[in-house]
Design an enzyme around this catalytic site. Structure first.
Site, PDB file in Angstrom:
ATOM      1  N   ASP A 238      31.267  29.858  44.186  1.00  0.00           N
ATOM      2  CA  ASP A 238      32.544  30.583  44.336  1.00  0.00           C
ATOM      3  C   ASP A 238      33.686  29.566  44.224  1.00  0.00           C
ATOM      4  O   ASP A 238      33.686  28.532  44.906  1.00  0.00           O
ATOM      5  CB  ASP A 238      32.568  31.278  45.711  1.00  0.00           C
ATOM      6  CG  ASP A 238      33.773  32.181  45.881  1.00  0.00           C
ATOM      7  OD1 ASP A 238      33.586  33.401  45.978  1.00  0.00           O
ATOM      8  OD2 ASP A 238      34.916  31.647  45.918  1.00  0.00           O
ATOM      9  N   ILE A 239      34.638  29.892  43.341  1.00  0.00           N
ATOM     10  CA  ILE A 239      35.774  28.971  43.159  1.00  0.00           C
ATOM     11  C   ILE A 239      36.655  28.998  44.424  1.00  0.00           C
ATOM     12  O   ILE A 239      36.925  30.062  44.975  1.00  0.00           O
ATOM     13  CB  ILE A 239      36.609  29.363  41.917  1.00  0.00           C
ATOM     14  CG1 ILE A 239      35.709  29.364  40.671  1.00  0.00           C
ATOM     15  CG2 ILE A 239      37.781  28.404  41.727  1.00  0.00           C
ATOM     16  CD1 ILE A 239      36.396  29.761  39.378  1.00  0.00           C
ATOM     17  N   ASN A 246      45.831  31.603  40.825  1.00  0.00           N
ATOM     18  CA  ASN A 246      46.430  32.770  40.156  1.00  0.00           C
ATOM     19  C   ASN A 246      47.899  32.933  40.552  1.00  0.00           C
ATOM     20  O   ASN A 246      48.759  33.129  39.699  1.00  0.00           O
ATOM     21  CB  ASN A 246      45.692  34.046  40.566  1.00  0.00           C
ATOM     22  CG  ASN A 246      44.641  34.447  39.551  1.00  0.00           C
ATOM     23  OD1 ASN A 246      44.704  34.053  38.400  1.00  0.00           O
ATOM     24  ND2 ASN A 246      43.675  35.231  39.994  1.00  0.00           N
ATOM     25  N   ASP A 255      42.492  32.855  34.208  1.00  0.00           N
ATOM     26  CA  ASP A 255      41.429  33.171  33.232  1.00  0.00           C
ATOM     27  C   ASP A 255      40.913  31.907  32.544  1.00  0.00           C
ATOM     28  O   ASP A 255      39.717  31.731  32.328  1.00  0.00           O
ATOM     29  CB  ASP A 255      41.971  34.134  32.162  1.00  0.00           C
ATOM     30  CG  ASP A 255      42.052  35.561  32.680  1.00  0.00           C
ATOM     31  OD1 ASP A 255      41.628  35.793  33.830  1.00  0.00           O
ATOM     32  OD2 ASP A 255      42.531  36.434  31.941  1.00  0.00           O
ATOM     33  N   GLU A 281      35.476  35.544  40.694  1.00  0.00           N
ATOM     34  CA  GLU A 281      35.422  34.074  40.570  1.00  0.00           C
ATOM     35  C   GLU A 281      34.123  33.551  41.188  1.00  0.00           C
ATOM     36  O   GLU A 281      34.058  32.466  41.713  1.00  0.00           O
ATOM     37  CB  GLU A 281      36.659  33.400  41.203  1.00  0.00           C
ATOM     38  CG  GLU A 281      37.344  34.176  42.299  1.00  0.00           C
ATOM     39  CD  GLU A 281      36.603  34.149  43.644  1.00  0.00           C
ATOM     40  OE1 GLU A 281      35.883  35.151  43.904  1.00  0.00           O
ATOM     41  OE2 GLU A 281      36.740  33.175  44.402  1.00  0.00           O
TER      42      GLU A 281
HETATM   43  P1  GH3 Z   1      37.958  31.345  48.752  1.00  0.00           P
HETATM   44  O1  GH3 Z   1      38.143  29.902  48.614  1.00  0.00           O
HETATM   45  O2  GH3 Z   1      37.743  31.783  50.139  1.00  0.00           O
HETATM   46  O3  GH3 Z   1      36.909  31.888  47.825  1.00  0.00           O
HETATM   47  O4  GH3 Z   1      39.322  32.016  48.309  1.00  0.00           O
HETATM   48  P2  GH3 Z   1      39.689  32.716  46.967  1.00  0.00           P
HETATM   49  O5  GH3 Z   1      41.163  32.770  46.846  1.00  0.00           O
HETATM   50  O6  GH3 Z   1      38.969  32.061  45.846  1.00  0.00           O
HETATM   51  O7  GH3 Z   1      39.044  34.130  47.166  1.00  0.00           O
HETATM   52  P3  GH3 Z   1      39.671  35.566  47.145  1.00  0.00           P
HETATM   53  O8  GH3 Z   1      38.504  36.518  47.199  1.00  0.00           O
HETATM   54  O9  GH3 Z   1      40.720  35.725  48.206  1.00  0.00           O
HETATM   55  O10 GH3 Z   1      40.384  35.686  45.754  1.00  0.00           O
HETATM   56  C1  GH3 Z   1      39.686  35.816  44.556  1.00  0.00           C
HETATM   57  C2  GH3 Z   1      40.714  36.074  43.464  1.00  0.00           C
HETATM   58  O11 GH3 Z   1      40.123  36.081  42.164  1.00  0.00           O
HETATM   59  C3  GH3 Z   1      41.397  37.401  43.609  1.00  0.00           C
HETATM   60  C4  GH3 Z   1      41.404  38.016  42.218  1.00  0.00           C
HETATM   61  O12 GH3 Z   1      42.691  38.426  41.830  1.00  0.00           O
HETATM   62  C5  GH3 Z   1      40.972  36.857  41.340  1.00  0.00           C
HETATM   63  N1  GH3 Z   1      40.255  37.293  40.176  1.00  0.00           N
HETATM   64  C6  GH3 Z   1      39.139  38.058  40.113  1.00  0.00           C
HETATM   65  N2  GH3 Z   1      38.772  38.251  38.833  1.00  0.00           N
HETATM   66  C7  GH3 Z   1      39.669  37.604  38.062  1.00  0.00           C
HETATM   67  C8  GH3 Z   1      39.827  37.421  36.650  1.00  0.00           C
HETATM   68  O13 GH3 Z   1      39.043  37.909  35.823  1.00  0.00           O
HETATM   69  N3  GH3 Z   1      40.868  36.660  36.213  1.00  0.00           N
HETATM   70  C9  GH3 Z   1      41.758  36.102  37.075  1.00  0.00           C
HETATM   71  N4  GH3 Z   1      42.726  35.369  36.596  1.00  0.00           N
HETATM   72  N5  GH3 Z   1      41.638  36.274  38.408  1.00  0.00           N
HETATM   73  C10 GH3 Z   1      40.629  36.989  38.897  1.00  0.00           C
HETATM   74 MG    MG Z   2      36.877  32.061  45.851  1.00  0.00          MG
HETATM   75 MG    MG Z   3      34.898  35.186  46.043  1.00  0.00          MG
END
Ligand code: GH3
Ligand code: MG
Ligand code: MG
Length: 372
Positions: A238-239, A246, A255, A281
């Site tokens: 997980d990123i 973003n 992306d 992510e």
């Molecule tokens: P953590 O370190 O706890 O994982 O925090 P996080 O911010 O990585 O996790 P969180 O679940 O709060 O946020 C994940 C974000 O990923 C939210 C969503 O908008 C973004 N995301 C999901 N799919 C895509 C995508 O296809 N493209 C982009 N640019 N963003 C995406």
């Molecule tokens: Mg994350």
């Molecule tokens: Mg996540």
């Protein structure tokens, strides 16, 4: 209109008869040929067997032998197809039968010298049964036999005398039908193969995540059976703070980061490993035949590679990307569904202990998590 029990019974029998020799129900090309073989067997037997017996009873022995021989070959072909499921051999047998039957009709003249009229059905039948290339070869062979019977035999050796212009027209019109049947079969085969390619492309794209090119969850579901039988390690990645990336740099850069991370994952795994975009992510990696220790090594290598990625936005600002990974084991005592939960929990521990970490699942972690 509802079917009566009798018609249902008949339909069921007919279905089984027409499906004699079918192995792969998705191979429509083979099924098409098998249908044809079974249909020719059925129709052929329907005519040749009673007519053969009738000719025998009327002491027309040459005709009786020819008709009963055809019936015999048809029955043997049907039985062999049932046993061996090899429709290609059956196609050859039926084609040979028609080939000799048509040559026989031209040679003897049939009823009132109308025998040659039947030869126009041959190109279609042969093309249906053998396909374009083999069909065309057999057609040329028949053309040679036809020309030999009509022009090569002197009047003592041919059972019937055709006029010169009739013979020329038989051959020319046969060539025309042969040409049309070949063109039709060629186009049909080409369309069929184009459709197969299209189907393959659609199948592949439906299993692919369009952004990263990795497998998607649908592919995971389809491959789940093979994963179930495997032993190996799971890496749930997980990123870290992706939402911040973003929010700060914009969705487009987000992306780009996902694409680069996916590329880095592919560069760090073997061809037999499976990388799936699990969610937004999140990435799931399955390493078959891998121990936990090996899973940890791969995970750390990947984590460091991602940490060292140099992704910049259009202003040249470096975007720091890190991932947290949970590693767990799949084996005969830990099914995939359990291993996924374990990897999730381990990843959660990696996040809680500061991110940019690998955490390997063990029972201790599990207990600690519940105690804290
Ligand atoms: P953590 O370190 O706890 O994982 O925090 P996080 O911010 O990585 O996790 P969180 O679940 O709060 O946020 C994940 C974000 O990923 C939210 C969503 O908008 C973004 N995301 C999901 N799919 C895509 C995508 O296809 N493209 C982009 N640019 N963003 C995406
Ligand atoms: Mg994350
Ligand atoms: Mg996540």
């Amino acid at each position: 209109m509802s079917d009566t029990i009798d018609t249902l019974y008949f339909k069921d029998k007919l279905f089984h008869f027409m499906h004699n020799g079918v192995v792969d129900k998705s191979d429509t090309e083979a099924i098409r040929r098998i249908y044809l073989i079974n249909m020719f067997t059925f129709v052929g037997l329907f005519f040749t067997l009673p007519l053969g017996i009738n000719a025998f009873c009327n002491a027309m022995f040459p005709l009786a032998i020819a008709l009963l021989l055809i019936s015999f070959v048809l029955i043997i072909t049907f039985i062999l197809l049932k046993i061996t499921k090899n429709y290609k051999h059956a196609s050859y047998a039926i084609s040979a039968l028609f080939f000799f039957l048509m040559a026989y009709l031209v040679y003897t003249g049939g009823v009132d010298h109308t025998g040659p009229l039947w030869i126009y059905s041959l190109p279609m039948i042969i093309m249906f049964l053998l396909g374009f290339k083999r069909g065309l070869t057999i057609m040329f062979l028949f053309l040679i036999v036809l020309t030999t019977i009509l022009f090569g035999l002197d009047s003592q050796h041919i059972a019937v005398e055709y006029s010169y212009s009739f013979k020329v027209r038989i051959i020319l019109s046969f060539i025309a039908i042969m040409f049309l049947a070949s063109v039709y079969e060629f186009i049909r085969e080409k369309t069929y193969h184009d459709m197969l390619n299209l189907k393959k492309i659609l199948e592949n794209t439906s299993k692919q995540d369009p952004l990263t090119g990795l497998y998607n969850r649908r592919a995971y579901k389809e491959n789940i059976q093979s994963l179930h039988n495997s032993q190996g390690t799971i890496l749930m990645c997980d990123i870290d703070h992706f939402k911040k990336i973003n929010d700060y740099f914009g969705h487009y850069i987000g992306d780009m980061v996902l694409i680069q991370v996916a590329k880095c994952i592919q560069e760090n795994i073997r061809s037999e490993d499976l990388a799936i975009r699990w969610g937004g992510e999140e990435f799931l990696i399955f390493l078959p035949d891998s121990s936990l220790d090996n899973g940890y090594i791969v995970s750390e290598k990947l984590r460091k590679s991602i940490e060292n990625l140099s992704i910049r936005n259009s202003d040249g600002i470096l975007i720091k990307v890190t991932i947290s990974i949970g590693v767990s084991l799949v084996n005969h005592t830990t099914p995939l569904s359990t291993a996924l939960r374990h990897a999730d929990k381990a990843m959660y521990i990696a996040k809680n202990s500061g991110r940019n970490k690998t955490s390997v699942y063990s029972k201790d972690i599990f207990h600690k998590e519940f105690i804290s």
